[in-house]
Design a protein around this motif. Structure first.
Motif, PDB file in Angstrom:
ATOM      1  N   SER A  48       9.866  61.265   3.274  1.00 15.40           N
ATOM      2  CA  SER A  48      10.399  61.803   2.020  1.00 15.40           C
ATOM      3  C   SER A  48      11.527  60.940   1.468  1.00 15.40           C
ATOM      4  N   LEU A  49      11.990  59.934   2.250  1.00 17.39           N
ATOM      5  CA  LEU A  49      13.078  59.064   1.810  1.00 17.39           C
ATOM      6  C   LEU A  49      12.551  57.747   1.250  1.00 17.39           C
ATOM      7  N   LEU A  50      11.261  57.688   0.903  1.00 17.65           N
ATOM      8  CA  LEU A  50      10.636  56.431   0.526  1.00 17.65           C
ATOM      9  C   LEU A  50      11.240  55.802  -0.723  1.00 17.65           C
ATOM     10  N   ILE A  51      11.920  56.561  -1.568  1.00 19.78           N
ATOM     11  CA  ILE A  51      12.552  56.011  -2.771  1.00 19.78           C
ATOM     12  C   ILE A  51      14.073  55.939  -2.606  1.00 19.78           C
ATOM     13  N   VAL A  52      14.660  56.919  -1.939  1.00 19.82           N
ATOM     14  CA  VAL A  52      16.122  57.002  -1.820  1.00 19.82           C
ATOM     15  C   VAL A  52      16.706  55.787  -1.112  1.00 19.82           C
ATOM     16  N   LEU A  53      16.145  55.418   0.036  1.00 21.01           N
ATOM     17  CA  LEU A  53      16.698  54.319   0.829  1.00 21.01           C
ATOM     18  C   LEU A  53      16.598  52.960   0.123  1.00 21.01           C
ATOM     19  N   PRO A  54      15.421  52.567  -0.375  1.00 16.72           N
ATOM     20  CA  PRO A  54      15.381  51.268  -1.072  1.00 16.72           C
ATOM     21  C   PRO A  54      16.207  51.252  -2.362  1.00 16.72           C
ATOM     22  N   LEU A  55      16.342  52.402  -3.015  1.00 13.11           N
ATOM     23  CA  LEU A  55      17.181  52.462  -4.218  1.00 13.11           C
ATOM     24  C   LEU A  55      18.636  52.192  -3.858  1.00 13.11           C
ATOM     25  N   ALA A  56      19.088  52.778  -2.755  1.00 17.81           N
ATOM     26  CA  ALA A  56      20.454  52.529  -2.286  1.00 17.81           C
ATOM     27  C   ALA A  56      20.612  51.064  -1.866  1.00 17.81           C
ATOM     28  N   GLY A  57      19.608  50.517  -1.186  1.00 11.82           N
ATOM     29  CA  GLY A  57      19.655  49.115  -0.783  1.00 11.82           C
ATOM     30  C   GLY A  57      19.701  48.176  -1.970  1.00 11.82           C
ATOM     31  N   PHE A  58      18.923  48.473  -3.002  1.00 14.31           N
ATOM     32  CA  PHE A  58      18.903  47.648  -4.209  1.00 14.31           C
ATOM     33  C   PHE A  58      20.273  47.658  -4.884  1.00 14.31           C
ATOM     34  N   ALA A  59      20.856  48.867  -5.013  1.00 15.82           N
ATOM     35  CA  ALA A  59      22.159  48.993  -5.671  1.00 15.82           C
ATOM     36  C   ALA A  59      23.253  48.262  -4.896  1.00 15.82           C
ATOM     37  N   LEU A  60      23.273  48.422  -3.576  1.00 14.46           N
ATOM     38  CA  LEU A  60      24.293  47.754  -2.757  1.00 14.46           C
ATOM     39  C   LEU A  60      24.134  46.234  -2.783  1.00 14.46           C
ATOM     40  N   SER A  61      22.893  45.777  -2.767  1.00 14.40           N
ATOM     41  CA  SER A  61      22.658  44.331  -2.822  1.00 14.40           C
ATOM     42  C   SER A  61      23.142  43.753  -4.141  1.00 14.40           C
ATOM     43  N   MET A  62      22.920  44.462  -5.237  1.00 11.40           N
ATOM     44  CA  MET A  62      23.407  44.013  -6.536  1.00 11.40           C
ATOM     45  C   MET A  62      24.939  43.950  -6.553  1.00 11.40           C
ATOM     46  N   ILE A  63      25.558  44.979  -5.976  1.00 14.36           N
ATOM     47  CA  ILE A  63      27.024  44.991  -5.894  1.00 14.36           C
ATOM     48  C   ILE A  63      27.518  43.825  -5.041  1.00 14.36           C
ATOM     49  N   GLY A  64      26.821  43.567  -3.925  1.00 11.24           N
ATOM     50  CA  GLY A  64      27.198  42.461  -3.046  1.00 11.24           C
ATOM     51  C   GLY A  64      27.116  41.117  -3.752  1.00 11.24           C
ATOM     52  N   ILE A  65      26.028  40.873  -4.473  1.00 11.68           N
ATOM     53  CA  ILE A  65      25.870  39.606  -5.198  1.00 11.68           C
ATOM     54  C   ILE A  65      26.957  39.458  -6.254  1.00 11.68           C
ATOM     55  N   SER A  66      27.241  40.534  -6.975  1.00 14.47           N
ATOM     56  CA  SER A  66      28.272  40.496  -8.009  1.00 14.47           C
ATOM     57  C   SER A  66      29.648  40.221  -7.408  1.00 14.47           C
ATOM     58  N   SER A  67      29.945  40.858  -6.271  1.00 12.55           N
ATOM     59  CA  SER A  67      31.250  40.667  -5.624  1.00 12.55           C
ATOM     60  C   SER A  67      31.418  39.247  -5.111  1.00 12.55           C
ATOM     61  N   ILE A  68      30.352  38.692  -4.546  1.00 11.11           N
ATOM     62  CA  ILE A  68      30.425  37.329  -4.007  1.00 11.11           C
ATOM     63  C   ILE A  68      30.604  36.315  -5.133  1.00 11.11           C
ATOM     64  N   LYS A  69      29.943  36.536  -6.259  1.00  8.09           N
ATOM     65  CA  LYS A  69      30.113  35.638  -7.409  1.00  8.09           C
ATOM     66  C   LYS A  69      31.544  35.698  -7.949  1.00  8.09           C
ATOM     67  N   ARG A  70      32.114  36.894  -7.909  1.00 11.65           N
ATOM     68  CA  ARG A  70      33.468  37.078  -8.441  1.00 11.65           C
ATOM     69  C   ARG A  70      34.527  36.526  -7.501  1.00 11.65           C
ATOM     70  N   LEU A  71      34.268  36.614  -6.178  1.00  9.29           N
ATOM     71  CA  LEU A  71      35.245  36.160  -5.185  1.00  9.29           C
ATOM     72  C   LEU A  71      34.586  35.200  -4.198  1.00  9.29           C
ATOM     73  N   PRO A  72      34.137  34.035  -4.648  1.00 11.04           N
ATOM     74  CA  PRO A  72      33.397  33.117  -3.769  1.00 11.04           C
ATOM     75  C   PRO A  72      34.230  32.551  -2.628  1.00 11.04           C
ATOM     76  N   ASP A  73      35.561  32.483  -2.792  1.00 13.24           N
ATOM     77  CA  ASP A  73      36.422  31.946  -1.744  1.00 13.24           C
ATOM     78  C   ASP A  73      36.817  32.985  -0.702  1.00 13.24           C
ATOM     79  N   GLU A  74      36.488  34.254  -0.972  1.00 13.06           N
ATOM     80  CA  GLU A  74      36.889  35.335  -0.073  1.00 13.06           C
ATOM     81  C   GLU A  74      35.711  36.037   0.586  1.00 13.06           C
ATOM     82  N   LEU A  75      34.548  36.008  -0.067  1.00 16.16           N
ATOM     83  CA  LEU A  75      33.399  36.745   0.448  1.00 16.16           C
ATOM     84  C   LEU A  75      32.217  35.827   0.695  1.00 16.16           C
TER      85      LEU A  75
END
Length: 230
Positions: A48-75
């Motif tokens: 029953s979690l077939l959409i919830v888990l990948p949706l959370a993973g997609f959102a976190l990955s997007m946040i991670g990419i954005s954070s790394i681009k913003r702080l490349p010397d720290e992350l």
């Protein structure tokens, strides 16, 4: 005579020279979370979690990419974030297709889909239960929910079905209009678990409420005499 050397010169480092600078970068927590949820989405693809888990993973990955681009010397962790984004996106797409197919085919012929939202008590009437429930009495219906743990956990012929995962598995206290008593008419028996159940049977409305064998849910308005339990 030798030139006297200042001791401070022995340890001086020219920080303008990048070759002498030791840089430490923290791995992005969002990137790590994204890939963890992405892998979990694959493991729970048929749950029953077939959409919830990948949706959370997609959102976190997007946040991670954005954070790394913003702080490349720290992350760091760009590769993990990209893998998480790719896997989550693919799993999410597969999940949406599977969910759509399930919705389109899960109701047996001759049964009408109902939901717990339809069964909630209506504040616009004086009835203690949903007015829509009166129109469902005696009809063949299909309802999805979770088994609420009761006195027994296995070999269940009679049990309480709830529409909220928290009320099912984490000790919530549902209202009387948030529960349906299920009574299996055939020889089939089920066991308590965290998986979503699909119930097909005849809906019964107990206008004065009816007693159950469960201590935490002593009375119910709604009951389904189940023909099919999946």
């Amino acid at each position: 005579m030798d030139k006297q050397i200042d001791s401070s010169e022995l340890y001086a480092v020219d920080f303008r020279d990048n070759d002498h600078v030791l840089r430490y970068r923290t791995v992005s927590k969002a990137a790590l979370g994204g890939i963890i949820f992405a892998i979990s989405g694959l493991l729970f693809l048929f749950s029953s979690l077939l959409i919830v888990l990948p949706l959370a993973g997609f959102a976190l990955s997007m946040i991670g990419i954005s954070s790394i681009k913003r702080l490349p010397d720290e992350l760091s962790g760009k590769l993990a974030a990209r893998i998480g984004l790719l896997v989550s996106g693919a799993t999410l797409l597969i999940g949406i297709v599977m969910h759509g197919y399930t919705i389109a085919t899960e109701v047996p012929e001759g049964y009408d889909r109902i939901s717990y939202r339809m069964l909630n008590d209506d504040a616009n009437t004086k009835l203690p239960y949903s007015e829509k429930a009166e129109g469902l009495d005696g009809k063949k219906v299909f309802l999805k929910g979770w088994i609420r743990p009761g006195n027994r956990k296995t070999g269940l012929k009679d049990f309480i079905l709830v529409g909220d995962f928290g009320s099912c598995c984490f000790g919530g206290s549902p209202k009387i209009t948030d529960v349906v008593a299920i009574s299996i008419k055939g020889d089939e028996r089920v066991s308590y678990g965290w998986n979503l159940r699909r119930i097909s049977g005849t809906f019964r409305l107990n206008r004065q409420s009816a007693a159950t064998a469960e201590k935490d849910v002593p009375r119910v308005f709604y009951q389904i005499d189940a023909d099919i339990v999946k």
